[in-house]
Design a protein around this motif. Structure first.
Motif, PDB file in Angstrom:
ATOM      1  N   GLU A   1       0.842  -1.194   0.000  1.00  0.00           N
ATOM      2  CA  GLU A   1       0.000   0.000   0.000  1.00  0.00           C
ATOM      3  C   GLU A   1       0.877   1.244   0.000  1.00  0.00           C
ATOM      4  OE1 GLU A   1      -3.905  -0.590   2.391  1.00  0.00           O
ATOM      5  OE2 GLU A   1      -2.344  -1.630   3.501  1.00  0.00           O
ATOM      6  N   CYS A   2       0.416   2.270  -0.687  1.00  0.00           N
ATOM      7  CA  CYS A   2       1.147   3.534  -0.781  1.00  0.00           C
ATOM      8  C   CYS A   2       0.195   4.677  -0.461  1.00  0.00           C
ATOM      9  CB  CYS A   2       1.747   3.723  -2.177  1.00  0.00           C
ATOM     10  SG  CYS A   2       2.857   2.390  -2.675  1.00  0.00           S
TER      11      CYS A   2
ATOM     12  N   LYS B   1      -4.388  10.130   1.040  1.00  0.00           N
ATOM     13  CA  LYS B   1      -5.148   8.900   1.200  1.00  0.00           C
ATOM     14  C   LYS B   1      -4.326   7.725   0.671  1.00  0.00           C
ATOM     15  CE  LYS B   1      -7.549   9.212  -3.255  1.00  0.00           C
ATOM     16  NZ  LYS B   1      -8.871   9.245  -3.938  1.00  0.00           N
TER      17      LYS B   1
ATOM     18  N   SER C   1      -3.682   4.727  -1.714  1.00  0.00           N
ATOM     19  CA  SER C   1      -4.091   4.287  -3.042  1.00  0.00           C
ATOM     20  C   SER C   1      -4.570   2.833  -2.963  1.00  0.00           C
ATOM     21  CB  SER C   1      -2.929   4.410  -4.029  1.00  0.00           C
ATOM     22  OG  SER C   1      -1.835   3.611  -3.598  1.00  0.00           O
ATOM     23  N   SER C   2      -5.139   2.350  -4.047  1.00  0.00           N
ATOM     24  CA  SER C   2      -5.619   0.965  -4.058  1.00  0.00           C
ATOM     25  C   SER C   2      -4.455   0.008  -3.806  1.00  0.00           C
ATOM     26  CB  SER C   2      -6.269   0.640  -5.407  1.00  0.00           C
ATOM     27  OG  SER C   2      -7.374   1.484  -5.642  1.00  0.00           O
TER      28      SER C   2
ATOM     29  N   ILE D   1       3.111   5.883  -8.984  1.00  0.00           N
ATOM     30  CA  ILE D   1       2.054   6.718  -8.408  1.00  0.00           C
ATOM     31  C   ILE D   1       2.480   8.178  -8.359  1.00  0.00           C
ATOM     32  CG2 ILE D   1       0.759   7.204  -6.293  1.00  0.00           C
ATOM     33  CD1 ILE D   1       0.726   4.207  -5.756  1.00  0.00           C
TER      34      ILE D   1
ATOM     35  N   THR E   1       0.719  11.343 -10.124  1.00  0.00           N
ATOM     36  CA  THR E   1       0.239  12.405  -9.248  1.00  0.00           C
ATOM     37  C   THR E   1       0.782  13.765  -9.665  1.00  0.00           C
ATOM     38  OG1 THR E   1       0.064  10.866  -7.386  1.00  0.00           O
ATOM     39  CG2 THR E   1       0.119  13.203  -6.864  1.00  0.00           C
TER      40      THR E   1
END
Length: 282
Positions: free
Chosen positions: A117-118, A123, A125-126, A181, A185
């Motif tokens: 998870e990142c 929040k 991310s998936s 990511i 972003t």
């Protein structure tokens, strides 16, 4: 003292004692009602006092059982919250592992799951999952299934790290996911961008800009995980009319596409610094 006066004293004393007993009876009735309607635990040092006040052993035993049930419930609730806090701490670390049992795994029933998870844009991310098979003979790992994006070189990372160190393999995969990511972003949060298109790997990107004074332009980028390697920028400019008698309104509508050398020189470089380079354009 006459016998009449003595009777009067006795009557006054009895009235005072009766008043005290009535108050005590009311207090005991109130305490009994409270015990019946709640799960109050009777402390051990009060048991003797309560028994002397007329509360039955059966009531005390029932309150003890209620107290035990309440304590067990509170303990279970506390453990549940502790587990949630512990899971959140593991999530902040970015990697968690869990056992997987897949009956249809063709002899690879005992599997190890890895959740990656990142955190981005305030929040999580998936999450991405990697299911690893475990060899009973060599105790080595192999990638059984995964949800990692295809443009991340999972096979080459597994070949390089997985047989040596499971931790190194997971950290290398997570680093690639974070870079992917971050790239998306930074590109999606650029100011003055009115439209963005990209392939699955976000290696070929089309950005449409609109600057307040500089005007509109379109940039075609070629990127890797960290840098913009090259850029082609075009913009629309009015054409020069050869016929001086051309209507002025038609002249304003006719434009042509030209290369923009100024922006083409600014855009290549680190993706996370692109917003600073573009800030020099008005």
């Amino acid at each position: 003292m006459s016998s009449k006066d003595k009777y009067r004293v006795d009557i006054t004393s009895l009235k005072s004692e009766l008043t005290l007993l009535s108050r005590k009876r009311a207090q005991l009735a109130s305490r009994l009602a409270c015990l019946k309607s709640s799960k109050t635990i009777v402390p051990e040092h009060e048991i003797g006092l309560t028994q002397s006040n007329g509360v039955s052993d059966e009531l005390l035993e029932r309150d003890r059982e209620r107290g035990k049930m309440l304590l067990a419930h509170l303990s279970e609730k506390y453990d549940h919250h502790q587990n949630i806090h512990l899971q959140n701490l593991y999530r902040l670390a970015g990697v968690t592992a869990f056992k997987v049992r897949d009956p249809s795994a063709n002899g690879h029933g005992d599997l190890l799951g890895v959740r990656i998870e990142c955190f981005a844009l305030k929040k999580f991310s998936s999450p991405h999952y990697i299911i690893l098979s475990v060899s009973e003979k060599t105790k080595s790992y192999g990638v059984y299934k995964h949800t990692v994006p295809l443009h991340i070189p999972l096979a080459s990372l597994a070949k390089k790290y997985l047989d040596r160190d499971l931790g190194m393999f997971v950290r290398a995969v997570r680093k690639q996911i974070i870079l992917d990511i971050n790239k998306r972003t930074h590109l999606s949060c650029l100011s003055h961008v009115i439209a963005i298109e990209a392939d699955d790997a976000c290696e070929l990107v089309k950005l449409e800009f609109e600057f307040p004074k500089y005007g509109e332009c379109t940039a075609y980028l070629r990127c890797d995980m960290v840098d913009i390697k090259s850029a082609v920028v075009t913009k629309y400019v009015p054409t020069q009319a050869e016929d001086l008698e051309v209507d002025e309104e038609l002249l304003e509508e006719e434009t042509e596409t030209v290369r923009d050398d100024q922006l083409e020189a600014l855009i290549p470089g680190r993706i996370d610094q692109l917003h600073r380079r573009l800030a020099t354009i008005e």
